[in-house]
Design a protein around this motif. Sequence first.
Motif, PDB file in Angstrom:
ATOM      1  N   LYS A   1       5.417 -10.372 -30.557  1.00 11.49           N
ATOM      2  CA  LYS A   1       5.497  -9.156 -31.371  1.00 11.49           C
ATOM      3  C   LYS A   1       6.124  -8.024 -30.564  1.00 11.49           C
ATOM      4  O   LYS A   1       5.602  -7.602 -29.539  1.00 11.49           O
ATOM      5  CB  LYS A   1       4.122  -8.766 -31.894  1.00 11.49           C
ATOM      6  CG  LYS A   1       2.999  -8.734 -30.860  1.00 11.49           C
ATOM      7  CD  LYS A   1       1.670  -8.495 -31.544  1.00 11.49           C
ATOM      8  CE  LYS A   1       0.530  -8.334 -30.562  1.00 11.49           C
ATOM      9  NZ  LYS A   1      -0.761  -8.134 -31.248  1.00 11.49           N
TER      10      LYS A   1
ATOM     11  N   ARG B   1      -0.753  -4.493 -38.684  1.00 17.16           N
ATOM     12  CA  ARG B   1      -0.853  -5.340 -39.866  1.00 17.16           C
ATOM     13  C   ARG B   1      -0.019  -4.782 -41.026  1.00 17.16           C
ATOM     14  O   ARG B   1       0.558  -5.525 -41.802  1.00 17.16           O
ATOM     15  CB  ARG B   1      -2.319  -5.463 -40.311  1.00 17.16           C
ATOM     16  CG  ARG B   1      -3.188  -6.280 -39.354  1.00 17.16           C
ATOM     17  CD  ARG B   1      -2.719  -7.739 -39.309  1.00 17.16           C
ATOM     18  NE  ARG B   1      -3.478  -8.491 -38.320  1.00 17.16           N
ATOM     19  CZ  ARG B   1      -3.112  -8.657 -37.050  1.00 17.16           C
ATOM     20  NH1 ARG B   1      -1.993  -8.106 -36.613  1.00 17.16           N
ATOM     21  NH2 ARG B   1      -3.833  -9.373 -36.224  1.00 17.16           N
TER      22      ARG B   1
ATOM     23  N   ARG C   1       2.796  -3.125 -40.834  1.00 19.34           N
ATOM     24  CA  ARG C   1       4.248  -3.070 -40.632  1.00 19.34           C
ATOM     25  C   ARG C   1       4.869  -4.341 -40.074  1.00 19.34           C
ATOM     26  O   ARG C   1       6.095  -4.444 -39.999  1.00 19.34           O
ATOM     27  CB  ARG C   1       4.590  -1.913 -39.683  1.00 19.34           C
ATOM     28  CG  ARG C   1       4.266  -0.531 -40.241  1.00 19.34           C
ATOM     29  CD  ARG C   1       5.166   0.507 -39.614  1.00 19.34           C
ATOM     30  NE  ARG C   1       6.564   0.188 -39.788  1.00 19.34           N
ATOM     31  CZ  ARG C   1       7.522   0.506 -38.916  1.00 19.34           C
ATOM     32  NH1 ARG C   1       7.211   1.119 -37.786  1.00 19.34           N
ATOM     33  NH2 ARG C   1       8.786   0.196 -39.152  1.00 19.34           N
ATOM     34  N   ARG C   2       4.082  -5.312 -39.683  1.00 20.75           N
ATOM     35  CA  ARG C   2       4.667  -6.441 -38.966  1.00 20.75           C
ATOM     36  C   ARG C   2       5.637  -7.253 -39.819  1.00 20.75           C
ATOM     37  O   ARG C   2       6.632  -7.773 -39.299  1.00 20.75           O
ATOM     38  CB  ARG C   2       3.562  -7.344 -38.401  1.00 20.75           C
ATOM     39  CG  ARG C   2       2.718  -8.058 -39.430  1.00 20.75           C
ATOM     40  CD  ARG C   2       1.606  -8.860 -38.770  1.00 20.75           C
ATOM     41  NE  ARG C   2       0.796  -9.563 -39.754  1.00 20.75           N
ATOM     42  CZ  ARG C   2      -0.263 -10.284 -39.453  1.00 20.75           C
ATOM     43  NH1 ARG C   2      -0.655 -10.387 -38.196  1.00 20.75           N
ATOM     44  NH2 ARG C   2      -0.949 -10.904 -40.397  1.00 20.75           N
ATOM     45  N   ASP C   3       5.390  -7.367 -41.120  1.00 18.75           N
ATOM     46  CA  ASP C   3       6.282  -8.167 -41.955  1.00 18.75           C
ATOM     47  C   ASP C   3       7.694  -7.579 -42.001  1.00 18.75           C
ATOM     48  O   ASP C   3       8.684  -8.322 -41.930  1.00 18.75           O
ATOM     49  CB  ASP C   3       5.722  -8.280 -43.379  1.00 18.75           C
ATOM     50  CG  ASP C   3       4.507  -9.193 -43.449  1.00 18.75           C
ATOM     51  OD1 ASP C   3       4.245  -9.910 -42.456  1.00 18.75           O
ATOM     52  OD2 ASP C   3       3.819  -9.173 -44.488  1.00 18.75           O
ATOM     53  N   GLU C   4       7.797  -6.255 -42.104  1.00 20.50           N
ATOM     54  CA  GLU C   4       9.134  -5.652 -42.208  1.00 20.50           C
ATOM     55  C   GLU C   4       9.931  -5.796 -40.919  1.00 20.50           C
ATOM     56  O   GLU C   4      11.171  -5.728 -40.937  1.00 20.50           O
ATOM     57  CB  GLU C   4       9.039  -4.178 -42.599  1.00 20.50           C
ATOM     58  CG  GLU C   4       8.426  -3.283 -41.531  1.00 20.50           C
ATOM     59  CD  GLU C   4       8.328  -1.830 -41.977  1.00 20.50           C
ATOM     60  OE1 GLU C   4       9.345  -1.122 -41.861  1.00 20.50           O
ATOM     61  OE2 GLU C   4       7.243  -1.444 -42.435  1.00 20.50           O
TER      62      GLU C   4
ATOM     63  N   GLY D   1       9.714  -8.534 -39.060  1.00 19.41           N
ATOM     64  CA  GLY D   1       9.878  -9.957 -38.807  1.00 19.41           C
ATOM     65  C   GLY D   1       8.985 -10.485 -37.716  1.00 19.41           C
ATOM     66  O   GLY D   1       9.402 -11.322 -36.904  1.00 19.41           O
TER      67      GLY D   1
ATOM     68  N   GLY E   1      -3.576 -14.275 -42.184  1.00 15.56           N
ATOM     69  CA  GLY E   1      -2.292 -13.893 -42.781  1.00 15.56           C
ATOM     70  C   GLY E   1      -1.110 -14.699 -42.280  1.00 15.56           C
ATOM     71  O   GLY E   1      -0.175 -14.977 -43.040  1.00 15.56           O
ATOM     72  N   ILE E   2      -1.130 -15.078 -40.998  1.00 19.46           N
ATOM     73  CA  ILE E   2       0.007 -15.813 -40.434  1.00 19.46           C
ATOM     74  C   ILE E   2      -0.379 -17.206 -39.939  1.00 19.46           C
ATOM     75  O   ILE E   2       0.500 -17.982 -39.553  1.00 19.46           O
ATOM     76  CB  ILE E   2       0.668 -15.029 -39.280  1.00 19.46           C
ATOM     77  CG1 ILE E   2      -0.349 -14.717 -38.176  1.00 19.46           C
ATOM     78  CG2 ILE E   2       1.318 -13.767 -39.790  1.00 19.46           C
ATOM     79  CD1 ILE E   2       0.254 -14.029 -36.974  1.00 19.46           C
TER      80      ILE E   2
END
Length: 396
Positions: free
Chosen positions: A68, A92, A94-97, A99, A130-131
């Motif tokens: 990360k 949690r 912002r991590r998706d945006e 990648g 979630g992942i």
Amino acid sequence: MQSSLRSVSSVRNVRPWGGDVSDLRIAADGTWGAVEPASAAAIAQGEIDGRGRLALPGLLNVHAHVDKSWWGHPWQSYGGAGGTEGRIRHERARRDELGIPGLDVTRNVLEQSVRTGTTALRTHVDVDPGIGLRGIEVVREAVAEYDGALHAEIVAFPQDGVLRRDGVVELLRAAAEAGVEHIGGLDPASIDRDPVGQLDALFTIAADTGVGVDIHLHDSADLGAFQIELIIERTQRHGLEGRVNVAHGFAIAEVSPARRQDLLQAMGGLDISMTTVAPLRLPQLPLKEMDAAAVRFGFGTDGIRDLWSPYGTGDLLGIAWQYARSSGIVRDEDLFRVAELASSAAASFVGRQAHDLVAGAPADLVLLDAENPMDAIVRTPPRELVLGRGRVLWES
């Protein structure tokens, strides 16, 4: 990546640990062969002329988070609330945006790490509902691109707690059974608010599967010391000597000298190790007291330009400088010891019996334009050459 890593047969005209000019021969299996006095013979094809530079073993980053980061993305402004809980929530969100976890993210962090001299690391990789275990798969894929020239051990890390989210204990067990080297924990008291429950869950998995335990412990003073006592008890109960690490462990530097000595003696007796990222705002772990108690000790970069902090360059030598400077270390023997902790003395953290410029050890090396290891620590000069298993990871 594989095609860009050229093999080397010898590194000539270097000064291992600042000593006499020597030639380092590399065996076919990627370990050091003979270490010989420098020869006057011409440099042959496949050899590197070190031009009298200082040679140190490759640096060992024993507390990283390569899954990360926003390295390689446009600048990300610091946002969200402070403190461990606040940073968890912000990550949690912002991590998706960004990648995260993602192959490009991990590639960027690894590239920056090797170009500053890291040749092996222990990295925490987030697992949560979630992942799942996807981050572990990503990190393994990115490391595999170095075809064995870069070594990494993985800690399955419950960044959002172990007990307060359904399914995390099961994910940690699944990761252990799938081959990670360690499972992690996080502030059993202040995050899960159940230190006995979290630690019992982690140590049971470790005892059942054979993995190590590597616990983030930020809790300070008496609260942190109490949890270290619980860790000591469970290490002994489950027979996990040599397989438990406390990361951060600020409490060691904050309790009374008498209590600190008792804790360190107990940890040394059970071979419970510690790792630090040398945070500037807090007292540093006491080098001489830890050595006296035989507590193994290593340095890590922590996160690198991630959603927890914009700081970090991936340079483990910079962390060693930070630790030495903020600890008031000035004498040659102590600066030399810091250089060892950044490299050879941390071998066990990455599963190695030896990590040094000696015959039989992995042919990992960092070459610097420095007079000696003490000069390298206080000046952190640019890295000129980095070898992993006898192959070029970085060359200026």
